[in-house]
Write a protein that holds these residues in place. Sequence first.
Motif, PDB file in Angstrom:
ATOM      1  N   VAL A 291       7.311  64.199  54.579  1.00 13.94           N
ATOM      2  CA  VAL A 291       7.231  62.825  55.098  1.00 13.94           C
ATOM      3  C   VAL A 291       8.000  61.861  54.197  1.00 13.94           C
ATOM      4  O   VAL A 291       8.716  60.976  54.675  1.00 13.94           O
ATOM      5  N   THR A 292       7.884  62.032  52.876  1.00 12.93           N
ATOM      6  CA  THR A 292       8.618  61.165  51.943  1.00 12.93           C
ATOM      7  C   THR A 292      10.118  61.394  52.073  1.00 12.93           C
ATOM      8  O   THR A 292      10.909  60.441  52.044  1.00 12.93           O
ATOM      9  N   ALA A 293      10.529  62.653  52.218  1.00 10.87           N
ATOM     10  CA  ALA A 293      11.946  62.951  52.409  1.00 10.87           C
ATOM     11  C   ALA A 293      12.471  62.302  53.679  1.00 10.87           C
ATOM     12  O   ALA A 293      13.591  61.770  53.717  1.00 10.87           O
ATOM     13  N   SER A 294      11.674  62.315  54.742  1.00 15.27           N
ATOM     14  CA  SER A 294      12.067  61.672  55.997  1.00 15.27           C
ATOM     15  C   SER A 294      12.206  60.160  55.826  1.00 15.27           C
ATOM     16  O   SER A 294      13.120  59.542  56.378  1.00 15.27           O
ATOM     17  N   ALA A 295      11.303  59.563  55.038  1.00 12.67           N
ATOM     18  CA  ALA A 295      11.385  58.120  54.788  1.00 12.67           C
ATOM     19  C   ALA A 295      12.660  57.772  54.033  1.00 12.67           C
ATOM     20  O   ALA A 295      13.296  56.736  54.294  1.00 12.67           O
ATOM     21  N   LEU A 296      13.087  58.628  53.102  1.00 14.18           N
ATOM     22  CA  LEU A 296      14.325  58.383  52.362  1.00 14.18           C
ATOM     23  C   LEU A 296      15.550  58.529  53.271  1.00 14.18           C
ATOM     24  O   LEU A 296      16.532  57.797  53.119  1.00 14.18           O
ATOM     25  N   ARG A 297      15.504  59.477  54.228  1.00 20.16           N
ATOM     26  CA  ARG A 297      16.619  59.612  55.177  1.00 20.16           C
ATOM     27  C   ARG A 297      16.766  58.346  56.009  1.00 20.16           C
ATOM     28  O   ARG A 297      17.882  57.856  56.224  1.00 20.16           O
ATOM     29  N   ALA A 298      15.635  57.838  56.479  1.00 20.13           N
ATOM     30  CA  ALA A 298      15.673  56.607  57.277  1.00 20.13           C
ATOM     31  C   ALA A 298      16.194  55.439  56.442  1.00 20.13           C
ATOM     32  O   ALA A 298      16.947  54.593  56.931  1.00 20.13           O
ATOM     33  N   HIS A 299      15.781  55.400  55.172  1.00 19.32           N
ATOM     34  CA  HIS A 299      16.262  54.340  54.281  1.00 19.32           C
ATOM     35  C   HIS A 299      17.768  54.453  54.055  1.00 19.32           C
ATOM     36  O   HIS A 299      18.471  53.433  54.012  1.00 19.32           O
ATOM     37  N   HIS A 300      18.269  55.675  53.933  1.00 18.66           N
ATOM     38  CA  HIS A 300      19.702  55.882  53.728  1.00 18.66           C
ATOM     39  C   HIS A 300      20.502  55.389  54.928  1.00 18.66           C
ATOM     40  O   HIS A 300      21.552  54.741  54.769  1.00 18.66           O
ATOM     41  N   ARG A 301      20.016  55.680  56.146  1.00 19.04           N
ATOM     42  CA  ARG A 301      20.699  55.197  57.351  1.00 19.04           C
ATOM     43  C   ARG A 301      20.712  53.673  57.387  1.00 19.04           C
ATOM     44  O   ARG A 301      21.736  53.052  57.731  1.00 19.04           O
ATOM     45  N   ARG A 302      19.600  53.066  57.015  1.00 21.19           N
ATOM     46  CA  ARG A 302      19.520  51.605  57.034  1.00 21.19           C
ATOM     47  C   ARG A 302      20.474  51.001  55.995  1.00 21.19           C
ATOM     48  O   ARG A 302      21.116  49.973  56.265  1.00 21.19           O
ATOM     49  N   GLN A 303      20.575  51.643  54.856  1.00 22.65           N
ATOM     50  CA  GLN A 303      21.469  51.127  53.823  1.00 22.65           C
ATOM     51  C   GLN A 303      22.928  51.223  54.266  1.00 22.65           C
ATOM     52  O   GLN A 303      23.729  50.324  53.957  1.00 22.65           O
ATOM     53  N   LEU A 304      23.280  52.288  54.976  1.00 21.62           N
ATOM     54  CA  LEU A 304      24.647  52.412  55.495  1.00 21.62           C
ATOM     55  C   LEU A 304      24.959  51.289  56.491  1.00 21.62           C
ATOM     56  O   LEU A 304      26.083  50.758  56.512  1.00 21.62           O
ATOM     57  N   GLU A 305      23.981  50.925  57.298  1.00 12.41           N
ATOM     58  CA  GLU A 305      24.172  49.815  58.246  1.00 12.41           C
ATOM     59  C   GLU A 305      24.393  48.498  57.490  1.00 12.41           C
ATOM     60  O   GLU A 305      25.250  47.693  57.874  1.00 12.41           O
ATOM     61  N   GLU A 306      23.625  48.263  56.435  1.00  9.14           N
ATOM     62  CA  GLU A 306      23.810  47.046  55.637  1.00  9.14           C
ATOM     63  C   GLU A 306      25.179  47.052  54.966  1.00  9.14           C
ATOM     64  O   GLU A 306      25.842  46.002  54.871  1.00  9.14           O
ATOM     65  N   ARG A 307      25.595  48.208  54.524  1.00  4.36           N
ATOM     66  CA  ARG A 307      26.902  48.326  53.872  1.00  4.36           C
ATOM     67  C   ARG A 307      28.033  47.966  54.840  1.00  4.36           C
ATOM     68  O   ARG A 307      28.975  47.263  54.482  1.00  4.36           O
TER      69      ARG A 307
END
Length: 414
Positions: A291-307
């Motif tokens: 579950v924590t790994a999945s949360a980090l994947r979602a965070h990575h996608r969101r960070q790419l959008e901000e970038r």
Amino acid sequence: MRGHVRRHGNGWAVVIDLGRNVPCMQCRSCRKRFWLDRRPPAVCTACGEDLIATTGRRQTWHRGFATKRDAEKARTELLGRVDHGALVAPARQTLAAYLLDEWLPARRVALKPGTWENYRMQTNAYVVSHSIGSLPLVAVDGPALNAYYADLLTAGRRSGKGGLSSKSVRNIHGMLHKALADAVKWGRVLRNATDAADQPRKKTVEMNVWRPEELRLFVECTAADRMAAAWHLLVTTGMRRGELLGLRWNDVDLQQRTVSIRQSTTSVNYALHTDTPKTERGSRVIALDPVTASALRAHHRRQLEERLAWGPSWLDMGLVFVREDGSPIHPQRLSQWFAQAVRRAGLPPIRLHDVRHSYSTALIRSGVPVKTVSQRVGHASPTITMTIYQHVLPGDDEHAAVTGARAIFGDAPS
């Protein structure tokens, strides 16, 4: 007589005769001598006349011995140094001058920036401003330090309202212990005065921790938060604040579900610094749950959008948790965001660091071995983990009693 002991105030002093032909500078007019090891001035400080090179008789005083026996022992050691040419005659250097002008500059490279800055702050705030700072380095002894600690505990705050906590005074004692240990090594003093001082007792502070259901509720209530993955990672790993903010994407392996703790972000005078973890064992690899790994994947996608949204203005530092423009997050700002999230969740207020305690407590109460808990949270040794969380350890003593009796008497009925 090369050296003798004599009464000095409430204690004893050692007087060492270094000879009659010791090089020095002497005033042409008033004949005042200035010894070379004390960095003589350009002109006489008494009358302003020029100085000339000469020689003179030199005695050095070493004060602050509690008993005559201590003084006699020091006299023997001092004479041995004289015979080997290792005695540096002590200057009238104060404790504050030694710390500011000699010890802190010498230790700046060896210490972490945050540690060095704390020592500098403690010196300026609690040594220079106190009467002990003006005490000659060779006169600092156990009774003087005891009186100093007592004063800090009762009226040591810079605001003048009350005293410092025992933890703060213990930290100052620790700094002085290191500084005076170097003074002994460098030949400035014969003994470390802090060894004869009584540091304040360590007070046990009751930790505020969340129960597992409160940790779960916090994660659920912050699921839509921009920092949701950060809160999730804190709750499921017990990472330190600086370790979280220093985490880089190349330290994260989402396929193997691990994070490697390799650096930590700290604040020194509100400026950000990156350094190695707090302890040697702080550098570690932590396994993640799915579950924590999945949360980090979602965070990575969101960070790419901000970038993409920021374009060329994005500051690429490779960090996992950053502001919207890619710039690093200040540790104090993260603590403020955490406090706001706790209030919105309606949970009992705790510090950000207490999430680490809550996680460790939950693991131990679940029966996870202390050694494993120590490795995950990065303690220097399992002993530290046991000391901090001994109040939540299962009934080891009762278990030992039953196991021991069973080994002796077998499975006899009770």
